[in-house]
Design an enzyme around this catalytic site. Structure first.
Site, PDB file in Angstrom:
ATOM      1  N   ASP A 274       0.829  -1.209   0.000  1.00 49.30           N
ATOM      2  CA  ASP A 274       0.000   0.000   0.000  1.00 49.30           C
ATOM      3  C   ASP A 274       0.865   1.261   0.000  1.00 49.30           C
ATOM      4  O   ASP A 274       1.817   1.357   0.776  1.00 49.30           O
ATOM      5  CB  ASP A 274      -0.870  -0.030   1.265  1.00 49.30           C
ATOM      6  CG  ASP A 274      -1.810   1.148   1.363  1.00 49.30           C
ATOM      7  OD1 ASP A 274      -2.771   1.196   0.589  1.00 49.30           O
ATOM      8  OD2 ASP A 274      -1.584   2.018   2.227  1.00 49.30           O
TER       9      ASP A 274
ATOM     10  N   GLU B  34      13.515 -15.091   0.503  1.00 45.16           N
ATOM     11  CA  GLU B  34      13.757 -16.264   1.352  1.00 45.16           C
ATOM     12  C   GLU B  34      12.589 -17.234   1.288  1.00 45.16           C
ATOM     13  O   GLU B  34      12.731 -18.425   1.529  1.00 45.16           O
ATOM     14  CB  GLU B  34      13.925 -15.823   2.817  1.00 45.16           C
ATOM     15  CG  GLU B  34      15.296 -15.285   3.147  1.00 45.16           C
ATOM     16  CD  GLU B  34      15.286 -14.539   4.488  1.00 45.16           C
ATOM     17  OE1 GLU B  34      14.388 -14.806   5.321  1.00 45.16           O
ATOM     18  OE2 GLU B  34      16.168 -13.667   4.667  1.00 45.16           O
TER      19      GLU B  34
HETATM   20  C1  GLC Z   1      -3.949   3.363  -0.611  1.00 44.56           C
HETATM   21  C2  GLC Z   1      -5.222   2.566  -0.481  1.00 44.56           C
HETATM   22  C3  GLC Z   1      -6.312   3.468   0.005  1.00 44.56           C
HETATM   23  C4  GLC Z   1      -5.917   4.002   1.362  1.00 44.56           C
HETATM   24  C5  GLC Z   1      -4.554   4.670   1.309  1.00 44.56           C
HETATM   25  C6  GLC Z   1      -4.010   4.869   2.682  1.00 44.56           C
HETATM   26  O1  GLC Z   1      -4.067   4.343  -1.576  1.00 44.56           O
HETATM   27  O2  GLC Z   1      -5.528   1.947  -1.699  1.00 44.56           O
HETATM   28  O3  GLC Z   1      -7.547   2.814   0.105  1.00 44.56           O
HETATM   29  O4  GLC Z   1      -6.870   4.927   1.800  1.00 44.56           O
HETATM   30  O5  GLC Z   1      -3.595   3.897   0.624  1.00 44.56           O
HETATM   31  O6  GLC Z   1      -3.651   3.632   3.239  1.00 44.56           O
END
Ligand code: GLC
Length: 526
Positions: free
Chosen positions: A213, A258
Site C-alpha cells: 500500500d 527467502e
Molecule cells: C492506498 C489505499 C487506500 C488508502 C490509502 C491509505 O491508496 O488503496 O484505500 O486509503 O492507501 O492507506
C-alpha cells in the site's frame, strides 16, 4: 522468450515473470457477509473462493482485515498481527489460506508499510514523550517559526495540512493520509525491522505475497521541503516519492526471496519511469500501472498509454500489471459510461501483456452505488465503488438490509446467480477471457504491438496484436460509440474467439470486419 530483452538494462531482467496469472482484489467489507451484520467477513471470503476458482484467476489480493479503528476502513492498522473481530479471527485466515491453496489460488495480503493507526501501540509510545524509544518510529518535527506546520504539504482526502500538532510534546507529526494514519519513519532501524517482521509473520502463516500500500511514500526527503507554489492539492502527496524507497524495498525483497513470495506495489504515479524506479530484482516484483485507470475513454489515448507503458517495461524485461478499477476510484462501468464499454474493456485488460487485476465485481460489470449523503461513510468519498457485491437475486442479494453501504444499481439482475444463468453475461465473458488467456500462451508470453492507421485501424478503435512464434492474436475495441469497420482483419483468416457483447457475437466464426459501437473482439489468426 517472446520479448526482446535488453540484457544491458539495469540487471533487473528476470527469467520470467514472478506471477503470470490474473489477480482478483477482494475488499473484505463488501465481498460476502456470512454473519448477517451487513459487513463482509473472512468466512465470506472463504465461501467466495469457489467463485474465484471458477473465474480462473491465479491470486486473490485482500484489502486489510487487520485490527483497526476503521478511520480508513482498515488502512489504519492498530495491530498488524491480528484480525479485526468484525472480520473474524486468525484461525479464519489460516482456513482461508488452506482453502485457497487447495483450489490453486495464491493469497496476497495488503502490507500497509507507510503508516499505522494513531491507536497502534507504536504510535501511542512515540507520542508519549520526545525521549521514548519509539519517538523516531514516526515523523516528528518542530513547528514553523510562526507556529504552523513544518511545511506546506497537503494530505489526501481533504485540502488540509499533512501535519497535526500534538500538544503533549509540542511537535507536529506527518500523515500523508488522515490524522489517524501517522506516517512511519523508515530510516529508523527499529521501525524498519518491525515492518519487515510483519511480512515474516504472515509468510510464516502461509501467505504467498503482498500488495504494498502507498509504497512509494515510505522513503522520504527528510528535509521536508515545501511543495512548489501552484502544486494542485488533489493527490499531490504521491509526488513526494523519493529514491530512498528503493533501499527499503531491497530489504523487504530479501525477506520475500527467502520464502519465494511476491510483492505487487501501489505506485500511484502517472510517470512510467517513476513507477519503474520501484520495480526490479532488488525491489518490487510488480507494480500496478494506473495509466488506463486514469485515462479518458478514448482509443488514441489508450493506444498511446499502452504503447508507452509496455515499451518501458519490456525494455527492462518486466511485465506491467494493468488495473482498471479498485476500491479507491469509481468503477470502470461508471467511469466510462456504460456496461457495454466495461465489457469491451475487460477484453482489453485480459489480453494485454502483463498481469491483469480484476476488482471484485468487475466480472459482473457492476457500476458504483449511488450513496445518499446520510449514508456516506468514507472520508475519501470512495463509497460508491465499495458497494456490496450482489450474490443472489433475492431481496438484499445475499446481504441484510441495510448493509454497510447501499447495493449497486440493478444488483439483483447483475448478481452472481443471475449472471451464472445467462451465458451472454459479463460473468461468463470474464471466464471465457481468462480461459482463453490460459489456453493461448501467446496471450501470456507473446510480444505486443499497438496497431495504428498503417495497420488498417480506423479512428476510434483501439487495436493491438500479440505474437509468439506463429501464433497471432488481435484485440480490437470500438471506443467512439459508433459502428466501425475494420476491413484489414476481414480477409477470412481471423477467427473471432471472444466478442464482448456475449455468446451471440459470432464466436468461432471468421471476423467480418464489423465492430458494433462499444464492443470489442479478440481474434486469432487461423
Ligand atoms: C492506498 C489505499 C487506500 C488508502 C490509502 C491509505 O491508496 O488503496 O484505500 O486509503 O492507501 O492507506
Amino acid at each position: 522468450m517472446a520479448e526482446a530483452r535488453d540484457p544491458s538494462a539495469d540487471g533487473t531482467a528476470p527469467d520470467g515473470p514472478p506471477f503470470d496469472g490474473v489477480v482478483y482484489q477482494v475488499y473484505p467489507r463488501s465481498f460476502r457477509d456470512t454473519d448477517g451484520d451487513g459487513v463482509g467477513d473472512l468466512a465470506g471470503m472463504r465461501a467466495g473462493l469457489d467463485h474465484l476458482a471458477s473465474l480462473g484467476v491465479g491470486a486473490v489480493w485482500s484489502s486489510p482485515f487487520f485490527r483497526s479503528p476503521m478511520a480508513d476502513f482498515g488502512y489504519d492498522i492498530s495491530d498488524h498481527r491480528d484480525v479485526d473481530p468484525l472480520f473474524g479471527a486468525l484461525a479464519d485466515v489460516d482456513g482461508l489460506i488452506a482453502d485457497a491453496h487447495a483450489r490453486g489460488l495464491r493469497v496476497w495480503l495488503d502490507w500497509v508499510a507507510n503508516h499505522t493507526s494513531d491507536r497502534h501501540p507504536w504510535f501511542t509510545a512515540s507520542r508519549s514523550s520526545r525521549e521514548d524509544p519509539h519517538r523516531d518510529w514516526y515523523v516528528w518535527r518542530d513547528p514553523a517559526p510562526d507556529g504552523g506546520p513544518p511545511n506546506n504539504w497537503i494530505r489526501h482526502f481533504a485540502p488540509e495540512p499533512a501535519w497535526t500538532y500534538d500538544d503533549a510534546t509540542g511537535q507536529y507529526y506527518l500523515h500523508h493520509f488522515l490524522p489517524e494514519q501517522p506516517d512511519v519513519n523508515w530510516d529508523d532501524p527499529g521501525l524498519r525491522e518491525a515492518q519487515l517482521d510483519v511480512l515474516r509473520f504472515w509468510l510464516d502463516r502461509g501467505v504467498d505475497g503482498f500488495r504494498a500500500d502507498a509504497i512509494v511514500l515510505i522513503g522520504q526527503d527528510r528535509t521536508y521541503p515545501d511543495d512548489p507554489p501552484g502544486t494542485p492539492p488533489d493527490g499531490r502527496g504521491w509526488f513526494h516519492w523519493h529514491p530512498s524507497t528503493r533501499g527499503h524495498l531491497a530489504a523487504a525483497r530479501r525477506v520475500l526471496d527467502e520464502r519465494g513470495a511476491v510483492m505487487i506495489g501501489e505506485a500511484f504515479l502517472e510517470d512510467v519511469d517513476a513507477v519503474l524506479a520501484h520495480v526490479g530484482d532488488d525491489a518490487l516484483h510488480l507494480a500496478f500501472t494506473f495509466q488506463l485507470l486514469l485515462a479518458p475513454w478514448d482509443a488514441a489515448e489508450w493506444a498511446r498509454r499502452i504503447a508507452e507503458v509496455d515499451a518501458a517495461f519490456a525494455a527492462r524485461g518486466l511485465w506491467p500489471a494493468w488495473v482498471l478499477s479498485n476500491h479507491d476510484k469509481p468503477r470502470l462501468a461508471t467511469r466510462v459510461g456504460s456496461r457495454a464499454r466495461a465489457r469491451a474493456a475487460l477484453c482489453v485488460l485480459l489480453t494485454l501483456r502483463g498481469v491483469p487485476t480484476l476488482y471484485q465485481g468487475d466480472e459482473l460489470a457492476l457500476e458504483d452505488a449511488e450513496v445518499p449523503t446520510e449514508r456516506e461513510v468514507d472520508p475519501g468519498g470512495r463509497d460508491g465503488c465499495r458497494a456490496p457485491m450482489p450474490w443472489t437475486s433475492e431481496p438484499g442479494c445475499g446481504w441484510p438490509d441495510p448493509a454497510w453501504l447501499p447495493l449497486p444499481p440493478d444488483a439483483a439482475a447483475l448478481s452472481v446467480a443471475a449472471q451464472e444463468a445467462d451465458p451472454a453475461s459479463a460473468l461468463h465473458l470474464t471466464r471465457r477471457l481468462i480461459a482463453l488467456r490460459s489456453s493461448h500462451e501467446v496471450l501470456v508470453r507473446g510480444a505486443q504491438r499497438v496497431l495504428g492507421a498503417a495497420d488498417g485501424i480506423p479512428d476510434g478503435v483501439l487495436g493491438f496484436v500479440r505474437e509468439l512464434g506463429d501464433a497471432r492474436m488481435v484485440t480490437l475495441a470500438e471506443m467512439a460509440g459508433r459502428t466501425a469497420t475494420v476491413p484489414a482483419f476481414a480477409d477470412g483468416a481471423w477467427v473471432v474467439r471472444i466478442g464482448s457483447d456475449g455468446a451471440a457475437a459470432g464466436e468461432g466464426g471468421t471476423f467480418d470486419g464489423t465492430l458494433p459501437a462499444d464492443t470489442a473482439v479478440v481474434l486469432e489468426r487461423a
